[in-house]
Design an enzyme around this catalytic site. Structure first.
Site, PDB file in Angstrom:
ATOM      1  N   ASN A 114       0.867  -1.175   0.000  1.00  0.00           N
ATOM      2  CA  ASN A 114       0.000   0.000   0.000  1.00  0.00           C
ATOM      3  C   ASN A 114       0.905   1.226   0.000  1.00  0.00           C
ATOM      4  O   ASN A 114       1.493   1.568   1.013  1.00  0.00           O
ATOM      5  CB  ASN A 114      -0.888  -0.052   1.256  1.00  0.00           C
ATOM      6  CG  ASN A 114      -1.715   1.207   1.431  1.00  0.00           C
ATOM      7  OD1 ASN A 114      -1.767   2.070   0.554  1.00  0.00           O
ATOM      8  ND2 ASN A 114      -2.373   1.301   2.581  1.00  0.00           N
ATOM      9  N   TRP A 115       0.993   1.861  -1.155  1.00  0.00           N
ATOM     10  CA  TRP A 115       1.927   2.990  -1.293  1.00  0.00           C
ATOM     11  C   TRP A 115       1.416   4.235  -0.570  1.00  0.00           C
ATOM     12  O   TRP A 115       2.146   5.198  -0.407  1.00  0.00           O
ATOM     13  CB  TRP A 115       2.164   3.312  -2.774  1.00  0.00           C
ATOM     14  CG  TRP A 115       2.883   2.243  -3.555  1.00  0.00           C
ATOM     15  CD1 TRP A 115       3.174   0.963  -3.145  1.00  0.00           C
ATOM     16  CD2 TRP A 115       3.412   2.363  -4.883  1.00  0.00           C
ATOM     17  NE1 TRP A 115       3.837   0.282  -4.132  1.00  0.00           N
ATOM     18  CE2 TRP A 115       4.002   1.125  -5.221  1.00  0.00           C
ATOM     19  CE3 TRP A 115       3.436   3.390  -5.826  1.00  0.00           C
ATOM     20  CZ2 TRP A 115       4.614   0.890  -6.453  1.00  0.00           C
ATOM     21  CZ3 TRP A 115       4.036   3.160  -7.062  1.00  0.00           C
ATOM     22  CH2 TRP A 115       4.626   1.927  -7.363  1.00  0.00           C
ATOM     23  N   LYS A 116       0.136   4.237  -0.219  1.00  0.00           N
ATOM     24  CA  LYS A 116      -0.492   5.405   0.419  1.00  0.00           C
ATOM     25  C   LYS A 116      -0.253   6.659  -0.450  1.00  0.00           C
ATOM     26  O   LYS A 116      -0.203   6.540  -1.676  1.00  0.00           O
ATOM     27  CB  LYS A 116       0.017   5.571   1.848  1.00  0.00           C
ATOM     28  CG  LYS A 116      -0.142   4.271   2.654  1.00  0.00           C
ATOM     29  CD  LYS A 116       0.049   4.425   4.121  1.00  0.00           C
ATOM     30  CE  LYS A 116      -0.160   3.082   4.805  1.00  0.00           C
ATOM     31  NZ  LYS A 116       0.004   3.144   6.252  1.00  0.00           N
ATOM     32  N   HIS A 164      -9.363   0.855   5.053  1.00  0.00           N
ATOM     33  CA  HIS A 164      -8.051   1.020   5.694  1.00  0.00           C
ATOM     34  C   HIS A 164      -8.208   1.925   6.927  1.00  0.00           C
ATOM     35  O   HIS A 164      -9.032   2.837   6.938  1.00  0.00           O
ATOM     36  CB  HIS A 164      -7.056   1.636   4.706  1.00  0.00           C
ATOM     37  CG  HIS A 164      -5.664   1.647   5.260  1.00  0.00           C
ATOM     38  ND1 HIS A 164      -5.220   2.636   6.105  1.00  0.00           N
ATOM     39  CD2 HIS A 164      -4.644   0.766   5.144  1.00  0.00           C
ATOM     40  CE1 HIS A 164      -3.973   2.358   6.480  1.00  0.00           C
ATOM     41  NE2 HIS A 164      -3.612   1.231   5.903  1.00  0.00           N
ATOM     42  N   GLU A 178      -6.577   4.311   8.034  1.00  0.00           N
ATOM     43  CA  GLU A 178      -6.453   5.755   7.810  1.00  0.00           C
ATOM     44  C   GLU A 178      -7.747   6.336   7.241  1.00  0.00           C
ATOM     45  O   GLU A 178      -8.091   7.479   7.495  1.00  0.00           O
ATOM     46  CB  GLU A 178      -5.237   6.037   6.906  1.00  0.00           C
ATOM     47  CG  GLU A 178      -3.938   5.908   7.694  1.00  0.00           C
ATOM     48  CD  GLU A 178      -2.811   5.231   6.941  1.00  0.00           C
ATOM     49  OE1 GLU A 178      -2.799   5.248   5.702  1.00  0.00           O
ATOM     50  OE2 GLU A 178      -1.927   4.672   7.632  1.00  0.00           O
ATOM     51  N   GLU A 237      -5.093  -5.280  10.698  1.00  0.00           N
ATOM     52  CA  GLU A 237      -4.110  -4.227  10.895  1.00  0.00           C
ATOM     53  C   GLU A 237      -4.406  -3.485  12.189  1.00  0.00           C
ATOM     54  O   GLU A 237      -5.227  -2.552  12.198  1.00  0.00           O
ATOM     55  CB  GLU A 237      -4.155  -3.234   9.727  1.00  0.00           C
ATOM     56  CG  GLU A 237      -3.863  -3.856   8.387  1.00  0.00           C
ATOM     57  CD  GLU A 237      -3.292  -2.833   7.416  1.00  0.00           C
ATOM     58  OE1 GLU A 237      -2.171  -3.053   6.952  1.00  0.00           O
ATOM     59  OE2 GLU A 237      -3.959  -1.813   7.153  1.00  0.00           O
ATOM     60  N   GLY A 259       2.532   2.124  10.834  1.00  0.00           N
ATOM     61  CA  GLY A 259       3.433   3.261  10.676  1.00  0.00           C
ATOM     62  C   GLY A 259       4.155   3.654  11.956  1.00  0.00           C
ATOM     63  O   GLY A 259       4.776   4.707  12.024  1.00  0.00           O
ATOM     64  N   SER A 288       3.591  -2.230  10.380  1.00  0.00           N
ATOM     65  CA  SER A 288       5.039  -2.260  10.580  1.00  0.00           C
ATOM     66  C   SER A 288       5.677  -3.602  10.202  1.00  0.00           C
ATOM     67  O   SER A 288       6.605  -4.057  10.864  1.00  0.00           O
ATOM     68  CB  SER A 288       5.390  -1.882  12.029  1.00  0.00           C
ATOM     69  OG  SER A 288       4.963  -0.556  12.304  1.00  0.00           O
ATOM     70  N   GLY A 323       2.964  -1.184   4.352  1.00  0.00           N
ATOM     71  CA  GLY A 323       2.967   0.253   4.066  1.00  0.00           C
ATOM     72  C   GLY A 323       4.395   0.729   3.836  1.00  0.00           C
ATOM     73  O   GLY A 323       4.973   0.536   2.768  1.00  0.00           O
TER      74      GLY A 323
END
Ligand code: PGA
Length: 248
Positions: free
Chosen positions: A9-11, A94, A96, A166, A172, A212, A233
């Site tokens: 997931n490149w975000k 997700h 976020e 997650e 992160g 992570s 990520g």
């Protein structure tokens, strides 16, 4: 036997040029990977990255989508659009999007249905915050995310979903869940799917761990019986570390 599935997931990262380089480096090595792999670049780079992946076995995914098929929804992207530019997968729910953007279980469920109608394979993210874990509400929260996420899905549709566990406190932060913590929650999730859809689907569905994941911890986490891959990520932005995780 479930084949492992590692997705990146490149975000909101990379330029177009960096994205193409990263995708090409992953595509070059993909033939020798033991797992299924997918990368999820930002929407605006999907098409250029898709060209860099052509002929490789790296699948493309979107990071989100809207549930309506088309129309006056400024700024949104439909499932059909993702399909159109070559996506096989779409990440939904997700953390976020749940916690920064404010998406609800009800909204995410609409997206699940719409993704499947569009012929995409959803990666449904579920997970508790630190506060929820510390007050022993992990399974209450994860259970709700799973139940509400799958609401109204037929067994056939459910079989197309990947779940990504997650824990929000691990995303992160550099602080991953231990292999045992991941295994515990994964086994509970599989148990829920068994209750909802029976043993065949429960045994076939892939449950990724995310939060992570790095080359240094991937092997131990991925060795757990109910951990079927990873949603990565930070460590997916370098081809070497993403490939090392996919080899673990
Ligand atoms: P991270 O993110 O690997 O940077 O913790 C994982 C994710 O958000 O999917």
């Amino acid at each position: 036997m479930r084949k492992k599935f590692v997705a990146g997931n490149w975000k909101m990262n990379t330029t177009a040029e960096e994205g193409v380089k990263l995708a090409a480096a992953i595509a070059r090595e993909a033939g020798s990977l033991p797992s299924d792999v997918a990368i999820c670049p930002p929407f605006v780079y999907l098409q250029t990255v898709a060209s860099a992946l052509k002929g490789s076995r790296v699948a493309l995914g979107g990071q989100d989508m809207y549930f309506e098929a088309k129309g006056a929804f400024t700024g949104e992207i439909s499932g059909a659009m993702l399909k159109d530019v070559g996506c096989a997968y779409v990440i939904l729910g997700h953390s976020e999007r749940r916690h920064v953007i404010g998406e609800t279980d009800a909204l995410i469920n609409k997206k699940m249905h719409a993704a499947l109608v569009a012929g995409l394979l959803p990666i449904l993210c579920v997970g508790e915050t630190l506060d929820e874990r510390e007050s022993n509400r992990t399974m209450e929260v994860v259970g709700r995310h799973v139940r509400e996420g799958f609401k109204g899905l037929s067994a056939e549709a459910a079989g197309k979903v990947t779940i990504a566990y997650e824990p929000v406190w691990a995303i992160g932060t550099g602080r991953n869940a231990t292999a045992q913590q991941a295994q515990e929650v994964h086994a509970e999730i599989r148990g829920m799917i068994q209750q909802m859809y029976g043993p065949a689907i429960a045994q076939a569905i892939r449950i990724q761990y995310g939060g992570s994941v790095k080359p240094e911890n991937a092997r131990e986490i991925l060795a757990q019986p109910d951990v079927d891959g990873a949603l990565v990520g930070g460590a997916c932005l370098k081809a070497d570390s993403f490939l090392a995780i996919a080899r673990a």
